[in-house]
Motif scaffolding. Structure first.
Motif, PDB file in Angstrom:
ATOM      1  N   PRO A 147      44.098  -4.807  31.638  1.00 59.86           N
ATOM      2  CA  PRO A 147      45.516  -4.447  31.785  1.00 59.86           C
ATOM      3  C   PRO A 147      45.631  -3.017  32.304  1.00 59.86           C
ATOM      4  O   PRO A 147      44.880  -2.137  31.894  1.00 59.86           O
ATOM      5  N   LEU A 148      46.560  -2.827  33.213  1.00 64.60           N
ATOM      6  CA  LEU A 148      46.753  -1.498  33.790  1.00 64.60           C
ATOM      7  C   LEU A 148      48.235  -1.141  33.721  1.00 64.60           C
ATOM      8  O   LEU A 148      48.914  -0.962  34.731  1.00 64.60           O
ATOM      9  N   ASP A 149      48.713  -1.024  32.494  1.00 67.43           N
ATOM     10  CA  ASP A 149      50.131  -0.791  32.267  1.00 67.43           C
ATOM     11  C   ASP A 149      50.468   0.653  31.923  1.00 67.43           C
ATOM     12  O   ASP A 149      51.633   1.023  31.921  1.00 67.43           O
ATOM     13  N   HIS A 150      49.456   1.456  31.589  1.00 63.26           N
ATOM     14  CA  HIS A 150      49.740   2.788  31.058  1.00 63.26           C
ATOM     15  C   HIS A 150      49.101   3.906  31.863  1.00 63.26           C
ATOM     16  O   HIS A 150      48.998   5.035  31.372  1.00 63.26           O
ATOM     17  N   LEU A 151      48.648   3.624  33.072  1.00 61.23           N
ATOM     18  CA  LEU A 151      48.042   4.674  33.885  1.00 61.23           C
ATOM     19  C   LEU A 151      49.048   5.789  34.133  1.00 61.23           C
ATOM     20  O   LEU A 151      50.216   5.536  34.454  1.00 61.23           O
ATOM     21  N   SER A 152      48.587   7.022  33.994  1.00 58.78           N
ATOM     22  CA  SER A 152      49.473   8.171  34.156  1.00 58.78           C
ATOM     23  C   SER A 152      49.280   8.868  35.490  1.00 58.78           C
ATOM     24  O   SER A 152      49.859   9.931  35.714  1.00 58.78           O
ATOM     25  N   GLY A 153      48.463   8.297  36.367  1.00 59.72           N
ATOM     26  CA  GLY A 153      48.223   8.925  37.661  1.00 59.72           C
ATOM     27  C   GLY A 153      47.783   7.905  38.681  1.00 59.72           C
ATOM     28  O   GLY A 153      47.797   6.691  38.428  1.00 59.72           O
ATOM     29  N   PRO A 154      47.377   8.353  39.852  1.00 59.74           N
ATOM     30  CA  PRO A 154      47.036   7.438  40.943  1.00 59.74           C
ATOM     31  C   PRO A 154      45.725   6.700  40.713  1.00 59.74           C
ATOM     32  O   PRO A 154      44.855   7.159  39.974  1.00 59.74           O
ATOM     33  N   LEU A 155      45.602   5.554  41.364  1.00 59.53           N
ATOM     34  CA  LEU A 155      44.393   4.732  41.330  1.00 59.53           C
ATOM     35  C   LEU A 155      43.968   4.447  42.760  1.00 59.53           C
ATOM     36  O   LEU A 155      44.745   3.925  43.555  1.00 59.53           O
ATOM     37  N   LEU A 156      42.738   4.804  43.092  1.00 61.51           N
ATOM     38  CA  LEU A 156      42.168   4.533  44.406  1.00 61.51           C
ATOM     39  C   LEU A 156      40.992   3.589  44.238  1.00 61.51           C
ATOM     40  O   LEU A 156      40.035   3.906  43.526  1.00 61.51           O
ATOM     41  N   ALA A 157      41.054   2.422  44.885  1.00 62.61           N
ATOM     42  CA  ALA A 157      39.955   1.447  44.851  1.00 62.61           C
ATOM     43  C   ALA A 157      39.333   1.373  46.236  1.00 62.61           C
ATOM     44  O   ALA A 157      40.012   1.097  47.224  1.00 62.61           O
ATOM     45  N   ILE A 158      38.031   1.654  46.311  1.00 60.79           N
ATOM     46  CA  ILE A 158      37.280   1.600  47.569  1.00 60.79           C
ATOM     47  C   ILE A 158      36.395   0.367  47.501  1.00 60.79           C
ATOM     48  O   ILE A 158      35.484   0.293  46.668  1.00 60.79           O
ATOM     49  N   THR A 159      36.683  -0.605  48.354  1.00 59.80           N
ATOM     50  CA  THR A 159      36.084  -1.924  48.213  1.00 59.80           C
ATOM     51  C   THR A 159      35.330  -2.335  49.459  1.00 59.80           C
ATOM     52  O   THR A 159      35.449  -1.720  50.523  1.00 59.80           O
ATOM     53  N   ASP A 160      34.558  -3.386  49.311  1.00 64.75           N
ATOM     54  CA  ASP A 160      33.702  -3.911  50.365  1.00 64.75           C
ATOM     55  C   ASP A 160      34.281  -5.240  50.835  1.00 64.75           C
ATOM     56  O   ASP A 160      34.443  -6.165  50.044  1.00 64.75           O
ATOM     57  N   LEU A 161      34.587  -5.346  52.128  1.00 62.46           N
ATOM     58  CA  LEU A 161      35.151  -6.574  52.669  1.00 62.46           C
ATOM     59  C   LEU A 161      34.228  -7.763  52.490  1.00 62.46           C
ATOM     60  O   LEU A 161      34.667  -8.912  52.516  1.00 62.46           O
ATOM     61  N   ARG A 162      32.914  -7.498  52.299  1.00 60.77           N
ATOM     62  CA  ARG A 162      31.965  -8.592  52.122  1.00 60.77           C
ATOM     63  C   ARG A 162      31.989  -9.137  50.710  1.00 60.77           C
ATOM     64  O   ARG A 162      31.371 -10.161  50.423  1.00 60.77           O
ATOM     65  N   GLN A 163      32.706  -8.465  49.814  1.00 63.93           N
ATOM     66  CA  GLN A 163      32.646  -8.820  48.405  1.00 63.93           C
ATOM     67  C   GLN A 163      33.996  -9.348  47.940  1.00 63.93           C
ATOM     68  O   GLN A 163      34.916  -8.592  47.667  1.00 63.93           O
ATOM     69  N   GLY A 164      34.140 -10.646  47.865  1.00 64.55           N
ATOM     70  CA  GLY A 164      35.329 -11.253  47.295  1.00 64.55           C
ATOM     71  C   GLY A 164      36.563 -11.006  48.128  1.00 64.55           C
ATOM     72  O   GLY A 164      36.515 -10.656  49.296  1.00 64.55           O
ATOM     73  N   ASP A 165      37.719 -11.189  47.529  1.00 63.86           N
ATOM     74  CA  ASP A 165      39.010 -11.083  48.190  1.00 63.86           C
ATOM     75  C   ASP A 165      39.598  -9.723  47.892  1.00 63.86           C
ATOM     76  O   ASP A 165      40.084  -9.469  46.806  1.00 63.86           O
ATOM     77  N   HIS A 166      39.578  -8.838  48.893  1.00 62.34           N
ATOM     78  CA  HIS A 166      40.060  -7.481  48.669  1.00 62.34           C
ATOM     79  C   HIS A 166      41.574  -7.408  48.630  1.00 62.34           C
ATOM     80  O   HIS A 166      42.141  -6.380  48.307  1.00 62.34           O
ATOM     81  N   ARG A 167      42.264  -8.506  48.968  1.00 63.53           N
ATOM     82  CA  ARG A 167      43.714  -8.459  49.047  1.00 63.53           C
ATOM     83  C   ARG A 167      44.379  -8.604  47.689  1.00 63.53           C
ATOM     84  O   ARG A 167      45.546  -8.270  47.533  1.00 63.53           O
ATOM     85  N   GLY A 168      43.678  -9.129  46.717  1.00 65.68           N
ATOM     86  CA  GLY A 168      44.296  -9.347  45.419  1.00 65.68           C
ATOM     87  C   GLY A 168      43.268  -9.350  44.323  1.00 65.68           C
ATOM     88  O   GLY A 168      42.080  -9.141  44.546  1.00 65.68           O
ATOM     89  N   ALA A 169      43.725  -9.599  43.120  1.00 65.16           N
ATOM     90  CA  ALA A 169      42.811  -9.624  41.990  1.00 65.16           C
ATOM     91  C   ALA A 169      41.866 -10.800  42.121  1.00 65.16           C
ATOM     92  O   ALA A 169      42.283 -11.922  42.345  1.00 65.16           O
TER      93      ALA A 169
END
Length: 316
Positions: free
Chosen positions: A262-284
């Motif tokens: 769950p990510l309901d209480h984050l108090s700042g920005p979130l940056l996710a750096i992902t690999d297009l070869r690994q799963g579906d980067h468009r969603g969870a």
């Protein structure tokens, strides 16, 4: 000569003695020039316009960058390494130069942290004295264990950011494997970092790689007053099982349930750096494993979230 094919190569030696190589072939312009920052290679180890392509696209002798790591000596003892650049045309070498890449700038201090003295295991890198106050970064790796992110920490400190490279298993006094790791351990490290000279305690960032993305997200969710932003590489949006089964993480002495984080209480920005070869980067991602990526389940509202998918992001 105008419109000649020019090949530019790069090579560097890893700690294990293996030589990694990068290469790109370009077509010279009407003046016989090639600008690597504006010209797309016609072939090579990368295929986009990128002035740093010869560095990040280097491959090990096997040719598969996912089969090995470009590991270096510890930045405390060897703060730089050499990269040789060559230029060839028509089978003849035209030029060569050796560059030095610095991972730890002069004046940056490094201190080894121990359980006995600091209650955590890691390496603290602080900017040179007199550097203005900056956000501080708590960085940790994934399934490799140990204190694996020293180079990243040294580089961040060289740019003014106090950084703690943290180990959480696979070190003396710590769990032998990734199982039942207390989230409170990471919070202890974050508080220690926040108290360092030059650290802005109102801007503490958690940075986690691969399996380390799980505690980074959990830490930001459960300690929003302590952690004010998150960076995750090759991340997971789920709590996955520990090595050999069982639970990977605990809080207040209880296992943290496996499943979506769950990510309901984050108090700042979130940056996710992902690999297009690994799963579906468009969603969870729906499946288990460290290659699932935060996407559709990223928090809305106060937290600012951004996903940067790269063709060779993540572990490369």
């Amino acid at each position: 000569m105008p419109h000649d094919e020019i090949t530019v190569g790069s090579s560097a030696t890893a700690r294990d003695g293996k030589v990694w190589h990068g290469q790109a072939t370009f077509t010279a312009d009407d003046q016989g020039l090639v600008d690597l920052s504006t010209t797309r290679p016609v072939s090579g180890t990368y295929n986009t316009v990128d002035g740093m392509g010869l560095f990040w696209s280097m491959k090990p002798p096997t040719g598969d960058p996912n089969s090995d790591y470009f590991s270096l000596h510890s930045p405390e003892s060897s703060p730089s390494y050499a990269v040789k650049i060559t230029v060839t045309a028509h089978g003849r070498q035209l030029a060569s130069r050796t560059l030095t890449r610095e991972g730890k700038a002069k004046g940056v201090s490094a201190r080894t942290l121990t359980l006995a003295h600091d209650k955590v295991v890691g390496e603290m890198f602080l900017p040179r004295p007199g550097t203005p106050r900056h956000p501080a970064v708590l960085v940790f790796g994934g399934s490799e264990g140990g204190v694996s992110m020293k180079w990243e920490a040294a580089l961040l400190a060289s740019h003014g950011y106090p950084t703690l490279a943290l180990g959480y298993f696979g070190e003396p006094g710590l769990p032998a494997t990734l199982r039942n790791i207390p989230l409170e351990y990471f919070a202890t490290a974050a508080r220690l970092l926040a108290a360092q000279p030059g650290a802005d305690p109102s801007h503490i960032i958690a940075m986690g790689y691969s399996r380390g993305s799980e505690p980074a997200l959990l830490l930001a969710e459960d300690y929003p007053r302590l952690i004010h932003g998150v960076v995750v590489y090759s991340p997971s949006s789920n709590v996955n099982q520990g090595f050999g089964g069982g639970n990977a993480w605990t809080k207040d002495g209880h296992p943290i349930p496996q499943g979506s984080i769950p990510l309901d209480h984050l108090s700042g920005p979130l940056l996710a750096i992902t690999d297009l070869r690994q799963g579906d980067h468009r969603g969870a991602a729906r499946g288990p494993g460290p290659v699932s990526v935060p996407g559709a389940d990223l928090p809305r509202g106060r937290a600012r979230c951004r996903n940067l998918p790269f063709p060779r992001g993540g572990r490369s």
